[in-house]
Design a protein around this motif. Structure first.
Motif, PDB file in Angstrom:
ATOM      1  N   GLU A   1     -10.903  -0.541   1.180  1.00 19.98           N
ATOM      2  CA  GLU A   1     -10.076  -0.556  -0.028  1.00 19.98           C
ATOM      3  C   GLU A   1     -10.495  -1.724  -0.923  1.00 19.98           C
ATOM      4  O   GLU A   1     -10.599  -2.865  -0.453  1.00 19.98           O
ATOM      5  CB  GLU A   1      -8.594  -0.693   0.322  1.00 19.98           C
TER       6      GLU A   1
ATOM      7  N   THR B   1     -10.742   3.916  -2.481  1.00 21.76           N
ATOM      8  CA  THR B   1     -10.423   4.028  -1.057  1.00 21.76           C
ATOM      9  C   THR B   1     -11.492   4.897  -0.415  1.00 21.76           C
ATOM     10  O   THR B   1     -11.619   6.086  -0.742  1.00 21.76           O
ATOM     11  CB  THR B   1      -9.039   4.659  -0.837  1.00 21.76           C
TER      12      THR B   1
ATOM     13  N   TYR C   1      -2.048   0.005  -5.902  1.00 20.12           N
ATOM     14  CA  TYR C   1      -1.726   1.357  -5.453  1.00 20.12           C
ATOM     15  C   TYR C   1      -0.472   1.900  -6.133  1.00 20.12           C
ATOM     16  O   TYR C   1      -0.420   3.075  -6.522  1.00 20.12           O
ATOM     17  CB  TYR C   1      -1.537   1.370  -3.938  1.00 20.12           C
TER      18      TYR C   1
ATOM     19  N   SER D   1      -3.758  -5.331  -4.819  1.00 18.97           N
ATOM     20  CA  SER D   1      -3.257  -3.974  -4.611  1.00 18.97           C
ATOM     21  C   SER D   1      -2.696  -3.424  -5.912  1.00 18.97           C
ATOM     22  O   SER D   1      -1.764  -3.983  -6.495  1.00 18.97           O
ATOM     23  CB  SER D   1      -2.165  -3.975  -3.533  1.00 18.97           C
TER      24      SER D   1
ATOM     25  N   SER E   1       0.834  -1.191   0.000  1.00 18.92           N
ATOM     26  CA  SER E   1       0.000   0.000   0.000  1.00 18.92           C
ATOM     27  C   SER E   1       0.866   1.237   0.000  1.00 18.92           C
ATOM     28  O   SER E   1       2.103   1.162   0.015  1.00 18.92           O
ATOM     29  CB  SER E   1      -0.931  -0.023   1.212  1.00 18.92           C
TER      30      SER E   1
END
Length: 1436
Positions: free
Chosen positions: A1158, A1173, A1283, A1281, A1109
């Protein structure tokens, strides 16, 4: 024990059949007429027990032979089966065939056979006609046929092979298994008509080892060692052999000397007749590596009908059982194949067990491509295996020299299983001279199959269309080349200067070369003056009304005449008047030749005559070059390179050939076309030729094999000789008619030719005829001719007496006559030498015939090869050919030319004398007198004025070019920026934000948060359709997760006087106070003492790296990327139970400062990923505020037309960046450190740096996207993820945004020559000092009012809750965007005074003063601009 006896005579004299008692011999078989009545299958079994079969009637002679021995009152049984000859295990339908599968070509039916009839017999009482029946159980007498040298050995019989007295058995061929379904069958069952997985193996080695050299051999003893190849129908052994005289065979136990058709001789010692022959050096093998996880296929090529193919198979593990099927021109199947074998076979070594010999009999004489299918044998329930197989294909044959037939023959010889890529094992039953050949020929194509190959054009049009396109292109280029040749004819002519004085007799030939640089040609009027030690010539205007002179890369010839010799030339003066649309001229070299003495002077100019380049001069004197200067490396290298590229290089010379060369442009184009087609033919002939795995690799800097070397040599021998011959013919063939040879070497013809030029006397004509002699005497002779002409014109009246005039004239004529004979004889020799150089003119037809033949043949066979290869292989060959062609044309050949130029410049140092003079040119032109206005160079004042005008024009054109290129750059930049953004991203974000913000209030408690998660969050996160959120348009990628960030207990201090009232204090969130411990459910302290456990759970802190993250900004703080995480699972039920568990154990409590939901979704409709988010944060006051952060990215690039368009724009944009980098590098080189003082240069540098930064981030984003998508595919049951990818995408968007900003600002600089824009820029520059002062005052006042409003209203109004919000609010006040009611309702008096004074002082006073300063500067600039205009007009 049933014994089949046979005997044989000499091998080359035919066979003499010796049959047993009760058997009759006919041709090469013995027939036995059995009176026992048996059924069809009983009779076949009876015959098989003796090694034979029921009789086959192949022709009418066989029918007569049988009729002669049959009882006409009895019916005899013969076998006729209804089989498909191509597929021996197929159903009982198809054409009639005999038991061995051969068709029934001869028949004598009573009536046509009925469908389903499987057996036949001869009717003795009806003229021995045939009858087919379905009743195969009828018992009748029968006829057995025992073929000489062939025996069928069944498993249930003790069949033996035996030769006569004094003879020994020699095995020719043998296989074990089942090739025909009806051999060795005791009963007829339905299984015979079904498909069976039966195969056969070549056992000739084993049978030969067991039976060769014996008189009697029980072959049935070997059958148990071979293994069953057909479990249902059982296998049989088929043996072909012959009987050899034992005396001849005994000679094999000796030393033998063999002589081959090649020069080497070998000595062998053998105990059995087997010979190992070395392969020829040019042999090739083909290796394939197959993965047996699926049905694996490969292709083998059989070059001739008498070839034996040796398949060497190396499995990755042993034993590895598999079946190999061979098909011809198509892929074989289980039931449709040419041959089949099951591996491994019997053998002592792995090589023998995994070697398959395909002799001509097995291949059935088929030639060309064969397809090989390998099918692994696996147990029940197993679909595939993990194994590999290497197959090496060797094509070979064994032959001996037949003395009787005087030819090579393979009778009695076969290839052995021990043949390898280096030697051939030949097993023969006789001893003689042997030879072995490995076919290493190129790919084969049969021209007789042209119609068949061209019929497949629709399936594979690649090569045919390409060759056809080449022919069309060739004809179009020939049209262009012909026009160029016509233009070159005019260029090669010598231009006689029109301003030559008719009385001037001394001639110089000038060769002036214009450089190859861009813009080297000139439209100006050029003037030349020759400077010699004996004087200087008059200025001459270099022009020709018939052609354009001084073109780029051209060499122009001019004939300049003077009244006397200038002696040794010291220099040459060139100038021009700078006229026309492109006046600048780059002169490279000038060569001057004295046509009387043939002496040459070279002038190495290599200079610009221009007002704006180099020395900025139009008039320049160039000194004559010395021998040392001519032999300098730079000069020799340049001359050699120019010559090789313009004339020697076949391809480049098409565009820029020397105009005077006999090798025309059309001929060069034709030679290039022929060479290209020949190259394509040799390439496709050897394309895909398999390499020899056993051949050693030579390493001489680059690795290559002898095979590759030989392929190159063979290709060169095929391609280059004929093309070199064609080029040589075109280069060396002289023209059909030459001006030198057209004249007759007679004095009267000389006079006629010269009279047309000068209208002089016959003596002058004789002088013109001998001008080919190059020496000082010629000049003296011409002067005497001139004196004689003048005396004739003057007459006797100009002398004191007529006698003096006559004596003087006679004396001149006598002196001239002494020189005339000598010069005329030398002139005749020169003419003969001129007329007999090179090949006869008609050789050009030979060259054209060779061009047409090579082009047509090469193109035709190239198309045949392409049609034979197939579409995919043709495309592969075509791509490799095009790449290799351009690689050779653009890289290899230019490097070769440069290397040769370096060699000649450093080693030989020879100056090429390519200057060709033509004394016969230009004599039919009548020169005119000069016009004196053209022969003075421009004065310096005019040159300076020209220079200023030229510089202004260049600046104007440079600015125009800069504007146009920058418009293209901006267009590409905007396309790239638009391609990185999708308008649908806004709507997707808006939809997701609105869906998840339902039932959200401005202030939420922990209970409200849990209620929201159980209702609104879950209902939208797990929509109506499984795996999709909300309304089912966006797919949930991975699982969603909850992440919270907490503060430690007792993270703040309590004031002393309230400690009794408050027992514990919890600070707002900060990175220092963040809780990173590990707990048990209910936040009980873990026994691990705040260390992380190996199994993450909602009560254990996980770091940012573990969660993959990134930190996130909220409205209150910047939150770290770690935290306590709980994944919600793949469905609503799992998520509900997870939330219930967290709620029961108080996962959210007073220490929670931020809650993050998330997840990632993918909307296939718009091809966008959205990283969502949802943030709930609190400032330690117990109320949570809702915030969202959505990042939309495109990870899968679309394949539509817009994507291709954007990708092309990205490539063009990079080219623009490289172009601007080149320009900036030139500026840095010119300006050095001053470059960094110019603000526009810094702006350009910023744009370049931002562009390359964007490229780097784009690459990083692509790699991160690939990594994240791969992680998701491997962990679909976890949180996905993205991100890091989203962060990289955000950085990329920021970079592109600032790129657009700076690039747009630069457009202001492009309009700098516009009067209004220039005035605005000058105004701001003039008032900048005052503007900067007012800006500082404005900044101070802005900060003062911002601090004051923040201190007063920061705890009351949201617009002032932070200092940043207060500054933004005060700035909005200056532009009129302000909420007065909000302030006045709170504190009307103080608010009115505060913000009223702000408006008065900042808006009314300071801002208006700033505007006034700008207006004053603008007025002053207008006055200055008018004064500048007046001054410029006065100067003009």
């Amino acid at each position: 024990l049933a014994v089949f006896l046979c005997g044989s005579g000499a091998e080359n004299e035919g066979f003499v059949i010796s049959c047993a008692e009760k058997q009759k011999a006919f041709r090469d078989s013995c027939f036995e007429f059995v009176g026992v009545r048996l059924s069809f299958f009983g009779a076949q079994a009876w015959c098989e027990e003796g090694g034979g079969h029921l009789a086959f009637i192949a022709d009418e002679d066989t029918q007569r032979f049988l009729q002669a021995h049959l009882d006409p009152d009895e019916d005899a049984c013969i076998l006729v089966v209804l089989l498909d000859v191509i597929r021996p295990f197929d159903s009982l339908s198809g054409p009639l065939a005999w038991l061995d599968g051969s068709p029934v070509s001869y028949s004598k039916w009573v009536s046509g056979p009925r469908p389903g009839a499987a057996c036949g017999h001869i009717l003795g009482n009806s003229g021995f006609q045939w009858e087919a029946t379905e009743d195969c159980g009828k018992k009748l007498p029968f006829i057995c046929q025992f073929e000489s040298g062939r025996s069928i050995v069944c498993a249930d019989y003790d069949t033996a092979l035996q030769c006569g007295s004094g003879q020994l058995i020699m095995i020719d061929h043998a296989f074990y298994g089942r090739l025909r379904p009806h051999y060795c069958r005791s009963i007829f069952t339905a299984a015979a008509s079904t498909q069976h997985e039966c195969g056969w193996v070549d056992v000739v080695e084993s049978v030969a080892a067991h039976c060769d050299g014996r008189q009697l051999c029980a072959a049935a003893e070997l059958m148990s060692s071979f293994g069953e190849r057909c479990p249902d129908l059982r296998s049989y052994l088929s043996v072909d052999y012959h009987c050899q005289d034992s005396k001849l065979l005994s000679s094999s136990l000796s030393y033998l000397y063999f002589q081959f058709s090649v020069t080497n001789c070998l000595l062998f010692y053998i105990s059995v007749p087997q010979i190992f022959l070395p392969r020829p050096a040019d042999n090739q093998t083909n290796s394939s590596f197959l993965d047996l996880g699926n049905f694996s296929t490969t292709v083998i090529n059989v070059p001739s009908a008498n070839s034996t193919v040796v398949l060497k198979m190396i499995p990755s593990e042993e034993p590895l059982p598999f079946k190999v099927f061979l098909g011809y021109l198509e892929y074989p199947t289980v039931t449709n194949y040419v041959a089949m074998v099951e591996m491994p076979q019997p053998g002592a070594t792995t090589e023998e067990r995994y070697t398959w010999l395909l002799d001509p009999v097995t291949l059935k004489g088929n030639v060309g491509e064969h397809h090989l299918v390998v099918r692994p044998i696996v147990g029940p329930g197993i679909k595939s295996i993990n194994a590999n197989l290497s197959i090496t294909t060797i094509t070979t044959s064994c032959k001996f020299w037949n003395h009787s037939l005087q030819t090579w023959s393979d009778n009695g010889c076969r290839v052995g299983v021990n043949s390898t890529a280096t030697v051939t094992q030949c097993l023969c039953n006789h001893l003689t001279f042997f030879g072995s050949s490995f076919f290493v020929t190129p790919n084969l194509v049969d021209p007789s199959r042209s119609a068949q190959l061209f019929a497949s054009f629709a399936e594979n049009p690649v090569v045919v269309c390409f060759v056809g396109a080449l022919f069309v292109t060739f004809f179009l280029v020939v049209v262009w080349a012909r026009r160029k040749d016509i233009q070159d004819i005019a260029k090669v002519k010598i231009s006689v200067l029109e301003d030559n004085d008719p009385m001037d007799r001394y001639r110089y030939l000038l060769s002036i070369g214009t450089g190859h640089r861009i813009g080297a040609s000139t439209s100006s009027q050029v003037t030349v003056t020759l400077l010699g030690d004996a004087g200087s010539s008059e200025p001459h205007h270099l022009s020709d009304p018939r052609k354009i002179v001084f073109e780029r890369g051209a060499v122009d010839l001019f004939l300049l005449c003077t009244s006397f010799s200038l002696g040794d030339l010291q220099g040459i003066r060139l100038w021009h008047n700078n006229s026309g649309d492109h006046p600048a001229w780059f002169v490279s070299t000038v060569t001057v030749q004295d046509l009387q003495t043939k002496q040459k002077w070279h002038f190495l100019c290599n200079s610009w005559l221009s007002v704006d380049m180099d020395d900025c001069i139009l008039d320049k004197v160039f000194p004559a070059a010395t021998d040392e200067e001519m032999k300098r490396f730079n000069n020799l290298f340049l001359m050699r390179t120019t010559k090789d590229f313009n004339d020697g290089h076949l391809w480049f010379s098409v565009i820029n050939r020397p105009p005077g060369s006999n090798f025309t442009c059309v001929q060069r184009v034709s030679c290039c076309f022929s060479l290209l087609l020949c190259t394509m033919l040799t390439s496709i002939m050897f394309y895909g030729i398999p390499t020899d795995p056993s051949e050693q690799t030579l390493d001489l800097g680059t690795q290559f094999t002898w095979q590759q070397f030989m392929v190159g040599v063979q290709s060169s021998l095929i391609m280059f000789p004929v093309n070199i011959l064609i080029v040589s013919i075109f280069r060396n063939t002289r023209p059909r008619e030459t001006s030198c040879c057209q004249r007759k070497n007679k004095r009267n013809s000389l006079e006629e030719n010269v009279n047309s030029q000068t209208a002089s006397t016959n003596t002058n004509g004789a002088a013109e005829g001998v001008e080919k002699k190059s020496n000082k005497t010629l000049y003296l002779y011409k002067q005497l001719c001139h004196i004689e002409e003048e005396l004739s014109l003057m007459g006797p009246s100009s002398f004191p007496s007529a006698q003096n005039h006559g004596q003087t004239l006679q004396q001149v004529q006598r002196t001239k006559g002494l020189l005339e004979d000598q010069l005329f004889r030398a002139n005749c020799k020169t003419k003969r030498r001129c007329c007999h150089g090179g090949l006869p003119w008609w050789f050009v037809f030979v060259g054209w015939l060779l061009v047409i033949a090579t082009s047509v043949i090469s193109g035709y066979f190239t198309m045949l090869y392409g049609l034979k290869f197939g579409k995919q292989q043709s495309i592969s060959w075509l791509v490799s050919t095009i790449i290799s062609f351009f690689q050779s044309l653009l890289f290899i050949q230019p490097i070769k030319v440069l290397c040769l130029a370096v060699f000649f410049a450093l080693v030989t140092k020879n100056v090429d004398e390519d200057f060709q003079s033509d004394d016969c040119a230009g004599k039919d032109l009548q020169p005119r007198r000069r016009d004196g206005s053209l022969y003075k160079p421009p004065p310096p004042s005019d040159v300076e004025k020209m220079r200023r005008n030229r510089i202004m024009e260049q600046k104007a054109f440079a600015l125009l070019w800069e504007i146009l290129t920058y418009m293209g750059f901006m267009w590409m930049l905007l396309l790239v920026a638009y391609g990185q953004r999708d308008p649908n991203a806004f709507f997707l974000n808006q939809h997701i934000r609105k869906s998840f913000s339902e039932n959200i209030s401005d202030s939420m408690s922990l209970g409200d948060v849990f209620s929201w998660t159980r209702t609104s969050l879950l209902s939208n996160l797990f929509g109506v359709y499984p795996g999709f959120i909300t309304d089912g348009n966006s797919k949930l990628v991975g699982n969603a997760r909850l992440r919270q960030l907490r503060v430690r207990r007792s993270s703040c201090q309590i004031a002393g006087f309230v400690q009794e009232l408050v027992s514990e204090c919890h600070s707002p969130y900060s990175w220092d106070m963040e809780d990173m411990g590990s707990y048990k459910p209910g936040w009980n302290r873990s026994l691990t003492d705040n260390t992380s456990t190996n199994t993450p759970d909602p009560w254990t802190y996980q770091t940012q790296a573990q969660l993959r993250s990134y930190p996130i900004w909220g409205q209150l703080e910047l939150y770290r990327g770690g935290g306590f995480v709980a994944e919600l699972g793949p469905d609503s039920e799992t998520a509900s139970s997870t939330l219930e568990y967290l709620f029961r154990n108080s996962w959210l409590d007073v220490y929670t400062r931020a809650i993050l939901v998330e997840f990632t979704v993918y909307n296939a409709n718009v091809n966008l990923f959205c990283i969502v988010t949802l943030l709930l944060e609190t400032a330690a006051v117990g109320a949570f505020q809702f915030n969202t952060e959505l990042r939309t990215v495109r990870l899968y690039q679309s394949t539509g037309g817009m994507y291709i368009f954007v990708m092309a724009a990205e490539i063009i944009y990079l080219l623009f960046i490289l172009y601007y980098m080149f320009l900036q590098a030139k500026l840095v080189k010119q300006q050095r450190w001053a470059y960094f003082k110019n603000k526009w240069n810094l702006l350009d540098l910023t744009i370049i740096l931002l562009s390359w930064s964007a490229v780097a981030v784009f690459i990083a984003r692509t790699l991160l996207a690939i990594r994240d998508i791969a992680y998701y595919h491997d962990h679909k049951d976890q949180f996905a993820s993205f991100y890091e990818t989203a962060s990289a995408d955000a950085v990329l968007q920021y970079l592109i945004a600032f790129l657009v900003l700076f690039a747009t600002v630069k457009m202001w600089h492009l309009l700098r020559l516009h009067p209004k824009m220039n005035m605005i820029s000058a105004t701001l520059q003039r008032a900048w000092s005052d503007i900067s002062g007012f800006l500082i005052v404005l900044l101070i006042m802005l900060m003062a009012y911002s601090f004051t409003s923040y201190m007063i209203y920061g705890w009351k109004l949201s617009s002032y809750r932070t200092l940043a919000n207060a500054i933004l609010t005060i700035f909005s006040l200056q532009i009129g965007k302000f909420d007065y009611e909000e302030v006045l309702n709170n504190t009307s008096l103080m608010g009115g005074l505060l913000f009223g004074s702000c408006v008065v002082f900042m808006t009314f006073v300071v801002v208006n003063l700033l505007i006034s300063v700008i207006l004053v500067a603008f007025s002053e600039e207008q006055i200055q601009h008018k004064v500048t205009i007046i001054i410029n007009q006065s100067r003009k």
